[in-house]
Design a protein around this motif. Structure first.
Motif, short mmCIF file in Angstrom:
data_model
loop_
_atom_site.label_atom_id
_atom_site.label_comp_id
_atom_site.label_asym_id
_atom_site.label_seq_id
_atom_site.Cartn_x
_atom_site.Cartn_y
_atom_site.Cartn_z
N THR A 113 0.84 -1.21 0.00
CA THR A 113 0.00 0.00 0.00
C THR A 113 0.88 1.26 0.00
N ILE A 114 1.90 1.25 0.86
CA ILE A 114 2.78 2.43 0.94
C ILE A 114 3.61 2.56 -0.35
N SER A 115 4.10 1.41 -0.85
CA SER A 115 4.93 1.46 -2.07
C SER A 115 4.15 2.03 -3.26
N ILE A 116 2.93 1.52 -3.47
CA ILE A 116 2.18 1.93 -4.67
C ILE A 116 1.62 3.35 -4.49
N ASN A 117 0.96 3.58 -3.33
CA ASN A 117 0.27 4.87 -3.16
C ASN A 117 1.23 6.04 -2.94
N CYS A 118 2.38 5.77 -2.27
CA CYS A 118 3.28 6.88 -1.92
C CYS A 118 4.58 6.84 -2.73
N SER A 119 5.35 5.74 -2.60
CA SER A 119 6.68 5.72 -3.23
C SER A 119 6.57 5.80 -4.75
N ALA A 120 5.74 4.94 -5.34
CA ALA A 120 5.66 4.89 -6.81
C ALA A 120 5.21 6.25 -7.35
N LEU A 121 4.20 6.85 -6.68
CA LEU A 121 3.69 8.14 -7.15
C LEU A 121 4.79 9.22 -7.10
N SER A 122 5.56 9.23 -6.01
CA SER A 122 6.62 10.25 -5.88
C SER A 122 7.75 9.99 -6.88
N LEU A 123 8.17 8.72 -6.97
CA LEU A 123 9.33 8.42 -7.82
C LEU A 123 8.99 8.57 -9.30
N LEU A 124 7.77 8.21 -9.67
CA LEU A 124 7.38 8.37 -11.07
C LEU A 124 7.30 9.86 -11.43
N THR A 125 6.78 10.65 -10.50
CA THR A 125 6.73 12.10 -10.71
C THR A 125 8.15 12.63 -10.96
N LYS A 126 9.10 12.21 -10.11
CA LYS A 126 10.48 12.67 -10.25
C LYS A 126 11.07 12.22 -11.59
N ALA A 127 10.72 11.03 -12.03
CA ALA A 127 11.26 10.51 -13.29
C ALA A 127 10.67 11.22 -14.51
N VAL A 128 9.39 11.64 -14.39
CA VAL A 128 8.69 12.18 -15.56
C VAL A 128 8.92 13.68 -15.76
N VAL A 129 9.01 14.43 -14.66
CA VAL A 129 9.09 15.90 -14.76
C VAL A 129 10.17 16.40 -15.73
N PRO A 130 11.38 15.82 -15.77
CA PRO A 130 12.37 16.32 -16.73
C PRO A 130 11.92 16.22 -18.19
N PHE A 131 10.86 15.42 -18.45
CA PHE A 131 10.38 15.27 -19.83
C PHE A 131 9.13 16.11 -20.10
N MET A 132 8.77 16.97 -19.15
CA MET A 132 7.61 17.85 -19.35
C MET A 132 8.12 19.20 -19.84
N LYS A 133 7.62 19.66 -20.97
CA LYS A 133 8.14 20.89 -21.56
C LYS A 133 7.07 21.98 -21.51
N SER A 134 7.38 23.09 -20.80
CA SER A 134 6.35 24.12 -20.62
C SER A 134 5.98 24.81 -21.93
N GLU A 135 6.93 24.84 -22.90
CA GLU A 135 6.62 25.50 -24.17
C GLU A 135 5.63 24.66 -25.00
#
Ligand SMILES: NC(=O)c1ccc[n+]([C@@H]2O[C@H](COP(=O)([O-])OP(=O)(O)OC[C@H]3O[C@@H](n4cnc5c(N)ncnc54)[C@H](OP(=O)(O)O)[C@@H]3O)[C@@H](O)[C@H]2O)c1
Length: 266
Positions: A113-135
């Motif tokens: 429960t903690i891994s999926i709801n908390c860790s995965a959500l935080s770590l995936l966010t950290k992994a994805v943000v560098p690929f989000m382009k504001s332009e």
């Protein structure tokens, strides 16, 4: 030219699936530039492949991944590094919770429960943000929390605490990512008609049977409202109205009352 993609976790059923279907049918209504691909993350390969074959206008890429294991996140991160897409939307919808007291529950159910709801959500966010382009339009993250995160819940303690984490983490990220032009929307639904309750009760209840059955929302309506809130850059969506009252109550009532109320929920 890069591929423009959306990533949805928990895409094999319920709320995540509703997001996927709405995005696949969007046709420029909410997202002016359409997505080339939607990466659909969950464990059930068959359900993902079935969804992938249902749409022709957008490519749905099934990513059969167990998010309770950090290697699942690493695999998605590697794929992002290899393909270098522009991520326009991340929806963190994968989640679980098993009812019962902490002493009744297995170590693995607490840890998952903690891994999926908390860790995965935080770590995936950290992994994805560098690929989000504001332009590239207005990139957004939608994190599915729950009204369960508003207050402690005996007999569902780990789940409720994990959703408090999602609310707090997502609000902080909305501030950290603002200079990057990325919005973070925390969605706090009450009961929603999905597979969640059956899984939470380990098959004992197919759907909500207690007083909450009067407040059950439709996953498609919830996903629709969440996408609109994200496009407007809203930080929080509490849905439906009944949950706004619960939110208010959680802020003004003494903890002893809240514990008495939530401890007596069946
Ligand atoms: N339904 C409600 O009443 C309600 C209310 C408030 C908040 N929520 C939240 O809404 C979110 C979506 O839940 P839902 O209602 O749509 O329930 P659901 O139908 O049970 O969907 C849960 C999704 O999470 C995925 N998932 C679970 N464990 C996973 C794992 N280890 N690795 C990868 N994916 C995993 C499932 O896919 P696989 O099984 O294929 O892996 C499924 O797609 C959850 O975060 C939940 O906490 C639900």
């Amino acid at each position: 030219m890069y591929q423009r993609i959306a990533i949805i976790t928990g895409a094999s059923s319920g709320i995540g699936k509703a997001f996927l279907e709405l995005l696949a049918r969007d046709n420029g209504k909410l997202f002016k530039i359409p997505f080339d691909e939607i990466w659909a993350v969950a464990r059930r390969e068959e359900a993902l492949c079935q969804l992938a074959s249902s749409f022709e206008n957008v490519r749905i890429v099934p990513l059969t991944t167990d998010l309770s294991d950090i290697s699942g996140i690493k695999a998605i991160e590697e794929m992002l590094k290899a393909e270098e897409p522009a991520v326009g939307l991340l929806v963190n919808s994968a989640g679980m919770g098993i009812k019962g007291t902490v002493m009744e529950k297995s170590v693995s159910s607490i840890s998952d429960t903690i891994s999926i709801n908390c860790s995965a959500l935080s770590l995936l966010t950290k992994a994805v943000v560098p690929f989000m382009k504001s332009e590239d339009g207005k990139p957004g993250i939608i994190n599915i929390a729950s009204s369960a995160g508003f207050f402690p819940q005996p007999n569902f303690a780990v789940y409720a605490a994990s959703k408090s984490f999602v609310i707090s983490f997502s609000r902080a990220m909305s501030y950290e990512f603002k200079p990057l032009g990325i919005s973070v929307t925390t969605v706090c639904p009450g009961p929603v008609r999905t597979d969640f309750q059956r899984r939470a009760t380990e098959g004992r209840e197919e759907d909500f049977t207690d007083w909450r059955k009067n407040f059950v929302s439709d996953p498609v309506k919830l996903a629709e409202r969440s996408l609109k809130a994200s496009r407007k850059g809203r930080r929080m969506l509490v849905y439906p109205f009944s949950q706004k009252l619960l939110h208010l109550a959680s802020k003004i009532l003494p903890t002893s009352w809240i514990l008495c109320f939530s401890g007596n929920l069946k």
